[in-house]
Design an enzyme around this catalytic site. Structure first.
Site: not given
Ligand code: NAP
Length: 248
Positions: A143, A157
């Protein structure tokens, strides 16, 4: 990579969902990892299959070594592993460091850091030519918080993503001669439900004015960069960290 298996942790929603669909469109058989949202995981598998792709959904917590071992065992039965996308990740509620409990910090590190390292360990055991494998790719989700530190929001985080950056560089060097490329993406503000899970659903849109491009990014824009890293078009890229953040 055609017909090889790609494991996408957290493939049920957000960025992982977009990666799973894009990877399947490029010929990967996708193992869609998820924590609890079975309906969302099923929808991703259905979407992939409706376009003649192949996918399975596997429930498991990347904070649990036993669940990770079970995920990889299921993937082994699906086919030969060619890629791991370490995407599952969590944020916490907005807090200063002097308010954080030990439990919160330990959970953050268990899921975002230890889980990613253990998944990579299992992928290397299968893909490294040192272990008789055919090579492959590992893409880690970092991130821009790793650079910015996320003060007054979630420094824990940010620190977990800083660890992912170091891990990407080190593991990449470690397995560079064994047919495995390792890279990380540093997304900026992306329009997913992760912000709601941190108690601040409007966060990305509220902060969009701070992005040089003046907008949030989409999950598909992150997935496009990830599937490029997974492809042979990125054959000379390893130990690299790519910002996909609209300039932030
Ligand atoms: P999200 O929409 O919250 O989706 C999270 C996903 O991870 C879901 O499929 C969830 O499964 C799964 N998950 C959560 N906890 C878990 C666990 N303990 N074991 C297995 N699976 C788990 O997240 P996102 O925004 O797509 O983010 C994805 C990645 O990108 C993360 O690593 C995040 O830190 C990174 N990121 C995101 C952003 C942003 O702005 N969105 C920015 C920088 C980095 P369920 O559907 O079953 O809950």
């Amino acid at each position: 990579m055609s017909d090889r298996v790609a494991i996408v942790t957290g493939g049920s929603r957000g960025i992982g969902r977009a990666v799973a669909i894009a990877a399947a469109a490029r010929g990967f058989k996708v193992c869609v990892g998820y924590a609890s949202n079975e309906a969302a995981a099923r929808e991703v598998v259905f979407t992939i299959e409706s376009k003649n792709g192949k996918a399975i959904a596997v429930k498991g917590d990347v904070g649990s070594e036993a669940d990770i071992l079970a995920l990889f065992k299921t993937a082994d039965e699906f086919g030969t592993l060619g890629a791991l996308v370490n995407n599952a990740g969590i944020v916490g509620m907005t807090q200063r460091v002097d308010e954080m409990s030990a439990e919160r910090i330990q959970r953050m590190m268990a899921i975002n850091v230890t889980g990613s390292i253990l998944c990579a360990r299992e992928a290397v055991k299968r893909m490294s030519t040192r272990h008789g494998g055919k090579g492959g790719v590992i893409v880690n989700l970092s991130s821009v918080a790793a650079r910015l530190g996320a003060p007054n929001t979630y420094v824990d985080y940010a620190a977990s993503k800083g660890a992912i950056d170091s891990f990407t560089v080190g593991l990449g060097y470690e397995v560079a001669g064994e047919g495995i490329r390792v890279a990380a993406i540093r997304p900026g503000l992306i329009d997913t439900e992760i912000h709601a899970s941190g108690g601040d659903p409007d966060r990305a849109h509220r902060l969009a004015h701070m992005v040089p491009m003046k907008r949030v990014g989409s999950a598909e824009e992150i997935a496009n960069a990830i599937v490029w890293l997974m492809s042979d078009d990125a054959s000379y890229v390893t130990s690299a960290i790519l910002d996909v953040s609209g300039g932030r």
